[in-house]
Design a protein around this motif. Structure first.
Motif, short mmCIF file in Angstrom:
data_model
loop_
_atom_site.label_atom_id
_atom_site.label_comp_id
_atom_site.label_asym_id
_atom_site.label_seq_id
_atom_site.Cartn_x
_atom_site.Cartn_y
_atom_site.Cartn_z
N THR A 36 0.85 -1.18 0.00
CA THR A 36 0.00 0.00 0.00
C THR A 36 0.89 1.24 0.00
O THR A 36 1.95 1.24 0.62
CB THR A 36 -0.97 0.01 1.20
N CYS A 112 5.57 3.51 1.72
CA CYS A 112 4.83 2.30 1.40
C CYS A 112 4.93 1.35 2.59
O CYS A 112 5.82 1.46 3.42
CB CYS A 112 5.37 1.65 0.12
N HIS A 115 0.13 -4.05 3.21
CA HIS A 115 -1.28 -3.86 3.52
C HIS A 115 -1.70 -4.83 4.62
O HIS A 115 -1.31 -5.99 4.61
CB HIS A 115 -2.11 -4.10 2.25
#
Length: 119
Positions: A36, A112, A115
Motif C-alpha cells: 500500500t 509504502c 497492507h
C-alpha cells in the motif's frame, strides 16, 4: 460474475509460518503480499515541505490550518477556496516557496507498507 473475496485472518505470532507454508505449497511466483502506498495530501505536503525548507513549525502550521476540512481536498482547490494562501505567499517568499513545492509534490507516494489484509 465475479469470484468471491475470501478473507482469513491469522494471528501475527505465527503468520510467518502460514506465509512459508503457502509459498512452499504454491510456489514463490504464486504468492505475494499486498503493498500500500500512502500519498501526500494537501496538509501533509505543506508540512513536509515546510520541514524540509526549515520554515518554523508555527508558520507552517498557520498555513496548514487554512486547508478547508474537506475529505481528500486538493491543494489547488484549497487555494481557490481560501484567499489567505495567496496573501501569505505574497507577504512571505518562504511561504510562496512552500506552496509552490507542495503543489508539485501533492499526490506523490510518501511511503509504502504491507497492507494489513495481505500480511
Amino acid at each position: 460474475m465475479n469470484l468471491p473475496d475470501i478473507d482469513i485472518d491469522f494471528c501475527m505470532n505465527r503468520r510467518g509460518e502460514v506465509i512459508q507454508y503457502v509459498t512452499e505449497k504454491y510456489g514463490r511466483e504464486q504468492v505475494a503480499q499486498i503493498i500500500t502506498f500512502n500519498t501526500l495530501g494537501a496538509r501533509a505536503a505543506i508540512k513536509d515541505v515546510g520541514r524540509a525548507l526549515e520554515v518554523p513549525y508555527a508558520e507552517v502550521e498557520r498555513i496548514t490550518k487554512m486547508v478547508p476540512n474537506v475529505l481528500n481536498i486538493s491543494l489547488p482547490d484549497a487555494m481557490k477556496m481560501e484567499p489567505g494562501f495567496g496573501e501569505a505567499a505574497r507577504k512571505d517568499p518562504r511561504m510562496d516557496d512552500v506552496l509552490k513545492v507542495a503543489l508539485r509534490l501533492e499526490g506523490l507516494a510518501r511511503n509504502c507498507s504491507v497492507h494489513a489484509a495481505g500480511w
